[in-house]
Enzyme design. Structure first.
Site, PDB file in Angstrom:
ATOM      1  N   GLY A 170      20.070  59.474  19.035  1.00 10.72           N
ATOM      2  CA  GLY A 170      21.252  58.726  18.933  1.00 10.72           C
ATOM      3  C   GLY A 170      22.325  59.591  17.979  1.00 10.72           C
ATOM      4  N   ARG A 171      23.481  58.879  17.953  1.00 13.13           N
ATOM      5  CA  ARG A 171      24.410  59.503  16.878  1.00 13.13           C
ATOM      6  C   ARG A 171      24.223  60.078  15.745  1.00 13.13           C
ATOM      7  NH1 ARG A 171      27.707  55.167  19.427  1.00 13.13           N
ATOM      8  NH2 ARG A 171      26.265  53.881  18.510  1.00 13.13           N
ATOM      9  N   ILE A 172      23.255  59.292  14.884  1.00 12.00           N
ATOM     10  CA  ILE A 172      22.678  59.778  13.500  1.00 12.00           C
ATOM     11  C   ILE A 172      21.905  60.847  13.630  1.00 12.00           C
ATOM     12  CG2 ILE A 172      21.560  58.968  11.353  1.00 12.00           C
ATOM     13  CD1 ILE A 172      22.659  55.870  12.149  1.00 12.00           C
ATOM     14  N   ARG A 262      14.289  52.102  10.435  1.00  9.66           N
ATOM     15  CA  ARG A 262      13.684  50.824  10.233  1.00  9.66           C
ATOM     16  C   ARG A 262      12.186  50.935   9.578  1.00  9.66           C
ATOM     17  NH1 ARG A 262      18.203  49.489   9.584  1.00  9.66           N
ATOM     18  NH2 ARG A 262      19.337  47.912  10.623  1.00  9.66           N
ATOM     19  N   GLU A 291      10.241  45.139   3.468  1.00  4.36           N
ATOM     20  CA  GLU A 291      11.570  45.270   2.434  1.00  4.36           C
ATOM     21  C   GLU A 291      12.212  44.059   2.592  1.00  4.36           C
ATOM     22  OE1 GLU A 291      13.653  49.086   4.419  1.00  4.36           O
ATOM     23  OE2 GLU A 291      15.341  47.389   4.310  1.00  4.36           O
ATOM     24  N   HIS A 311      16.923  51.313   0.976  1.00  3.79           N
ATOM     25  CA  HIS A 311      17.821  51.317   2.291  1.00  3.79           C
ATOM     26  C   HIS A 311      19.406  51.403   1.755  1.00  3.79           C
ATOM     27  CE1 HIS A 311      17.857  48.931   6.086  1.00  3.79           C
ATOM     28  NE2 HIS A 311      18.966  49.783   6.217  1.00  3.79           N
ATOM     29  N   ILE A 312      19.459  52.480   1.397  1.00  8.31           N
ATOM     30  CA  ILE A 312      20.911  52.738   0.805  1.00  8.31           C
ATOM     31  C   ILE A 312      21.483  53.943   1.709  1.00  8.31           C
ATOM     32  CG2 ILE A 312      20.735  51.868  -1.443  1.00  8.31           C
ATOM     33  CD1 ILE A 312      20.074  54.739  -2.556  1.00  8.31           C
TER      34      ILE A 312
HETATM   35  O1  LIG Z   1      20.652  50.011   8.197  1.00  3.96           O
HETATM   36  C1  LIG Z   1      21.571  50.035   8.056  1.00  3.96           C
HETATM   37  C2  LIG Z   1      22.455  49.283   9.264  1.00  3.96           C
HETATM   38  O2  LIG Z   1      21.861  48.887  10.207  1.00  3.96           O
HETATM   39  O3  LIG Z   1      23.621  49.457   8.906  1.00  3.96           O
END
Ligand SMILES: O=CC(=O)O
Length: 347
Positions: A170-172, A262, A291, A311-312
């Protein structure tokens, strides 16, 4: 006229909160602490809410959604300050015709940047080298020709072939690929479960980025051929433990696994084994199963070849402020105009 109750499970920052507070006919009920809202508080306050602002920290289960319907007007919009929506029970929401606002795109660059950072941290032994520094051992070790060496990301001085892999495209993933192209990767393989034929787009992307090829492969090939593998699929039961022991055993010994997606995509026990027994080179994780309740003695926190951050991925000031504003606008649009600017719809 009675005001509409809006449940704000987390204060999402000055600008966005000002936008929400400026709605004269809304009464905001805000979780008072700077922490994820307590589950019981959410459940107790859900009845009568027509809108909700949530973040990844709150689980909006069927129970919460049902509770919202118990008394007063119906819940109409849940607006989450995230791209992921796996913390919301989407089918329970759909059953009650509750619409979901979310915040994709605005975080793509930040998460792609962070993904690259993790790939470099993992491949270049940042965890182990920082542990050495903090233990005051640099003086005795000095500079070593092969001290803390790791595999080159991209082609490097030997101009070797190098393949970047993506679980999910996808986009990321695509923004991460653009960055990886600058490191001189030569090939991109990806796996997605979609049926859409992307051959023409993939060819165009390869040409644009100067790669030999970009193309979809099966999971087996993804595991076997990736030098760096980014796992960027949504969470949920369809992606649970896709990266399991069998997958990890197929990977190259020099491969770097990066999980910015995730936690449950990767089987933690299998990853611990893979790192201890050298099935792969290293891992870089922004997310981890279980987490945020990761105890200090969690095995991955003690793996020298594992770089973990909490998760940053999207945590730049600009990105988070933009996400918060979009989250507020989605709620306002959904409730006031019947139009959510960026709406999540079930496939
Ligand atoms: O994990 C980060 C989000 O879903 O924005």
């Amino acid at each position: 006229m009675a005001k509409s109750k809006i449940l704000i499970c987390r204060d999402i920052g000055e600008q966005a909160m000002a936008l929400l507070r400026a709605q004269p006919d809304w009464e905001l009920v805000v979780w008072p602490q700077d922490s994820p809202a307590d589950a019981q508080w959410v459940l107790d306050n859900a009845p009568g809410s027509v809108g909700m602002v949530v973040t990844l920290g709150e689980k909006i289960s069927e129970k919460v959604i049902d509770a919202a319907a118990v008394a007063g007007p119906e819940l109409k919009v849940i607006s989450t300050m995230s791209v992921g929506v796996d913390h919301v029970d989407l089918s329970a929401a759909a059953k009650r015709h509750i619409r979901i606002g979310y915040t994709p795109e605005v975080l793509t660059d930040a998460v792609a940047d962070c993904s690259i950072m993790l790939a470099l941290m993992a491949s270049r032994c940042v965890t182990a080298s920082q542990a050495m520094l903090r233990a005051g051992k640099w003086g005795s070790l000095g500079w070593g020709p092969y001290l803390f060496c790791g595999p080159q990301i991209g082609s490097g001085p030997t101009k070797k072939q190098s393949t970047v892999g993506f679980l999910g495209f996808g986009r990321i993933s695509q923004a991460t690929l653009v960055r990886m192209a600058a490191f001189g990767v030569t090939r991109c393989v990806y796996y997605n479960s979609g049926r859409v034929d992307r051959t023409a787009e993939d060819r165009a992307l390869a040409a644009k980025l100067g790669l030999e090829s970009v193309g979809r492969v099966e999971l087996d090939e993804l595991a076997r051929s990736s030098d760096v593998l980014f796992t960027l699929v949504p969470g949920g039961k369809d992606t649970f433990h896709i990266v399991d022991e069998a997958f990890l055993r197929k990977m190259k010994k020099t491969a770097v696994l990066v999980n910015p997606g995730r936690g449950p995509i990767v089987d933690t026990d299998a990853l611990v084994k893979a790192l201890k027994e050298g099935w792969i080179w290293a891992a870089g994780l922004d997310v981890i199963e279980g987490e945020p309740n990761i105890p200090a003695d969690h095995p991955l926190l003690h793996e020298p070849r594992c770089s973990i951050i909490p998760h940053i991925g999207s945590a730049t000031i600009e990105t988070r402020e933009t996400m918060a504003l979009l989250c507020a606008e989605n709620l306002i649009g959904g409730l006031k105009e019947g139009k959510i600017g960026v709406e999540y719809t079930l496939a």
